[in-house]
Design an enzyme around this catalytic site. Structure first.
Site, PDB file in Angstrom:
ATOM      1  N   VAL A 155       0.710   1.729  -5.078  1.00  0.00           N
ATOM      2  CA  VAL A 155       0.108   1.282  -3.820  1.00  0.00           C
ATOM      3  C   VAL A 155       0.929   1.732  -2.610  1.00  0.00           C
ATOM      4  CG1 VAL A 155      -1.174  -0.641  -4.792  1.00  0.00           C
ATOM      5  CG2 VAL A 155       1.144  -1.008  -3.963  1.00  0.00           C
ATOM      6  N   ASP A 156       2.237   1.887  -2.795  1.00  0.00           N
ATOM      7  CA  ASP A 156       3.063   2.369  -1.677  1.00  0.00           C
ATOM      8  C   ASP A 156       2.674   3.790  -1.287  1.00  0.00           C
ATOM      9  OD1 ASP A 156       4.380   0.045  -2.080  1.00  0.00           O
ATOM     10  OD2 ASP A 156       6.135   0.945  -3.046  1.00  0.00           O
ATOM     11  N   ASP A 157       2.009   4.490  -2.196  1.00  0.00           N
ATOM     12  CA  ASP A 157       1.658   5.885  -1.941  1.00  0.00           C
ATOM     13  C   ASP A 157       0.252   6.048  -1.388  1.00  0.00           C
ATOM     14  OD1 ASP A 157       4.114   6.639  -2.950  1.00  0.00           O
ATOM     15  OD2 ASP A 157       3.351   6.915  -4.989  1.00  0.00           O
TER      16      ASP A 157
END
Ligand code: ATP
Ligand code: MG
Length: 695
Positions: free
Chosen positions: A564-566
């Site tokens: 999700v950070d990406d």
């Protein structure tokens, strides 16, 4: 307490499908690697013959078992657990849990109060069942022709000798042992010997630097470090012992002296005489271990006693020290192995992962041996002496189940089909993938070329933290969709939540969380329970947060979209990295791709794509345009990359995963903020990428 009712509904509707209806013939008709006309709806069915012989042979059967597993976890898992040997049964409950951080400390316990031993179950039990003569391990060395094997009875003797030696030098239940070994038979032997005496092993991948090794030694303060003098990777010899020497000097400086370094003499790589030696601390394995008795009493441990400590791959930052316990992990790895690969006693199983990763723990060592399987352990590299090595090994040992990572599939695909088709591969019946989302075009190549369109692919989604498979096909039960990890394993309740932590139903995408505990779950981060709660249980109270993005399609299939950070947000469209990368990789001249978001004045974020080309293809303006076009056509104009960056190599972790956080820094030109690069496999690719930035 029911699973996401949504998933159950989908499963129910899926059971209306004819199962094992024969392979979809148009799949075989499509040109390799070319997307199918309507990707969304295309399912690949297991053949009738495969389904008929499978442990779970239809969606209906899966559905019944799944429903039971989530409605009555205690009943479901205790029935399975009863097939293992327990010195004493759990008491009073099968499991207890608090997953909700707002209600107190997060805590999972399975089979608490029971006493068992995973080594006893994985080795002795097979011998006692009359399978002592069955091959437990086929070992294939770096050089073709350099090989060996151990039966279960021989494995037991080797494990006992080392266990006796470790006891002799004072290693006791609960003590840590650091293992820094390549893929020799001695690696699983050492893990099992530790487990036998209740010592906690911490395997450090034997490609890590002295610094990384020292960090881990300082963290867990082992009584012993076990290594070998050297190993050959391809044609190069690497002096592992010298790396250990520097790590041990570093740990002394940090107040952690290790009194013993047990060193295996790996004669094919380096002679004893050439090895640097510290008298009083270093001991040759071959000088001491064989002198110990081949029988060793088992240390019965509580199901909740620690079994091992292992650091995550470090794709997203500093590695986390994940702790697994004996009982739940044992039951979970054995059961997931059995069902996800449709294991049969006649199978020859090969997982290409190194024991330095969780995959090597759960699915080279424990899961397969607990099932009495024959396992291939490979020391070498998949492209040595050439890119056909894997298939040479498959033919040599008549491998039936082949489990690997998308990165290997893509790199072999890049070399061309010739290396594959040269070998028979007739023995193969199940393929597997782990580590990253597998791009549909790589999936199809794996399926069509490697598996001759005969072998279902188990695309297993899981994590170091989960201990075993969480979302995975059961190969005989489900029609597959290339690139989807399909459905949850028994007892696993995945939910997709939005930013606020609300569960979303139906066709959707969002943050992947897990509701309720499962036996193989990690119990803490070593020495830092607070970080455990903060990282995994605080983001969405009431759930375990995986860190991964995921979508569910109209048929209930789960698709992992990346971390999700990406996730990239282009003009309000949230785009998962996996989707854009899969579109790029479906271009016949693109071998590998990694996309990241960069700041964009108008769109908020723009898409920046790093691409590796197929062997021999030059980078050109025309190719750049056609790469952008393929993304436009497959996803939409909003997802078209703003920049294509030609990358002869990509920064990867030593387990082969692309490190997007480093690519983000290169893309946004923040070169002084590259962060922790100690887990990079080849740091030189970073400089190369910086140089090619304006090509
Ligand atoms: P770190 O947590 O230190 O950043 P890591 O997450 O890469 O490292 P692992 O536990 O080895 O360490 O990897 C688990 C991750 O790998 C998952 O969270 C997921 O992102 C990815 N992954 C594994 N298998 C699959 C799969 N079959 N499909 C999609 N993604 C997968
Ligand atoms: Mg992770």
């Amino acid at each position: 307490s029911l699973a996401s009712s949504d998933h159950l509904r989908h499963v129910e509707s899926m059971t209306q499908l004819p199962s094992g209806a024969g392979q979809i013939s148009h799949l075989n008709a499509v040109i390799l690697g070319e997307p199918l006309a309507s990707e969304e709806n295309d399912r690949v069915f297991p053949s009738h013959d495969f389904s008929r012989q499978a442990l779970v042979s239809s969606p209906e059967q899966y559905w019944k078992m799944y429903k039971r597993s989530v409605e009555d976890p205690a009943g479901f898992w205790s029935e399975i657990a009863s097939q293992f040997y327990w010195r004493e049964k759990w008491y009073p409950e099968v499991y207890s849990e608090n997953i909700d951080v707002t209600k107190g400390t997060v805590k999972f316990e399975w089979f608490k109060g029971a006493r068992t031993n995973i080594c006893y179950n994985a080795v002795d039990q097979n011998v006692e069942a009359g399978n002592g003569g069955k091959v437990a391990i086929y070992w294939e060395g770096n050089e073709p022709g350099d090989d060996g094997q151990l039966t279960y009875a021989e494995l037991l003797e080797k494990v006992c000798q080392l266990a006796n030696y470790l006891k002799h030098v004072g290693v006791q239940k609960g003590d840590a042992v650091v293992i820094y070994l390549p893929m020799l038979m001695e690696l699983p032997i050492t893990m099992l010997a530790c487990a036998r005496i209740g010592a906690v092993h911490s395997v450090v991948f034997a490609g890590f630097s002295a610094e990384s090794l020292a960090q881990r030694i300082i963290d867990c303060k082992p009584k012993v470090v076990i290594t070998c003098n050297a190993v050959k990777r391809g044609s190069k010899a690497i002096h592992l012992k010298e790396i250990v020497d520097s790590a041990l000097i570093e740990s002394v400086k940090n107040g952690v002296p290790v009194g013993l370094c047990l060193t295996f003499e790996n004669q094919s790589a380096m002679k004893r005489e050439d090895t640097k030696w510290t008298e009083g601390r270093d001991v040759w394995w071959q000088d001491v271990v064989p002198q110990f008795p081949t029988k060793c009493a088992v240390e019965w441990v509580d199901a909740e006693d620690p079994l091992f400590l292992l650091y995550t791959s470090g794709s997203t930052g500093k590695p986390k020290g994940v702790l697994h316990t004996a009982g739940g992990y044992m039951v979970y790895t054995a059961t997931t192995f059995k069902y996800a690969f449709d294991y049969k006693p006649s199978d020859i199983y090969w997982c290409t992962a190194d024991c330095g990763w969780i995959t090597g723990h759960s699915y080279v060592t424990y899961g397969p041996l607990l099932n009495g399987a024959t396992v291939v352990v490979f020391e070498g590299a998949p492209n040595y002496p050439d890119s056909g090595r894997c298939w040479d090994i498959v033919d040599k040992y008549k491998v039936t189940i082949f489990y690997t990572a998308p990165t290997l599939v893509r790199s072999l695909m890049r070399e061309g089909n010739e290396y594959v088709t040269r070998y028979s591969r007739k023995s193969l019946r199940v393929l597997g993938s782990v580590g990253e989302p597998i791009n549909p075009s790589a999936w199809r190549w794996f399926y069509n070329v490697v598996g001759d369109s005969q072998c279902p692919i188990s695309d297993t989604w899981w994590q170091t933290e989960t201990g075993g498979f969480m979302i995975t096909p059961l190969p005989g039960a489900w029609p597959q969709k290339p690139g989807s990890a399909t459905f949850p394993f028994f007892g696993v309740q995945p939910v997709i939540v939005d930013e606020k932590g609300n569960e979303i139903e139906g066709e959707c995408s969002g943050y992947l969380c897990i509701k309720r505990s499962w036996p193989g779950a990690f119990r803490t981060l070593y020495g830092d329970h607070e970080r455990y709660e903060t990282t995994y249980f605080k983001p969405f109270a009431g759930y375990y947060f995986t860190g991964d993005g995921c979508s569910r399609d109209k048929d209930g299939y789960y698709w992992l979209t990346g971390r999700v950070d990406d996730v990239i947000n282009v003009s309000g469209h949230r785009i998962g990295t996996a989707e854009v990368e899969s579109a790029l990789v479906s271009h016949p001249q693109c071998a590998e791709a990694a996309v990241v978001g960069v700041e964009h004045e108008i769109k908020g974020q723009g898409i920046y794509a790093f691409v590796t080309l197929v062997e021999g293809v030059p980078y050109s303006e025309e190719l750049r345009k056609s790469l952008i076009l393929i993304v436009r056509n497959q996803i939409g104009a909003f997802a078209a990359p703003d920049k294509i960056h030609w990358a002869p190599g990509l920064p990867k972790t030593r387990s082969g995963k692309i490190m997007r956080r480093i690519l983000r820094k290169i893309a946004s030109r923040q070169l002084d903020e590259l962060g922790d690069t100690s887990t990079l496999a080849d740091p030189s690719v970073v400089d190369q990428l910086i140089e090619l930035r304006d090509c």
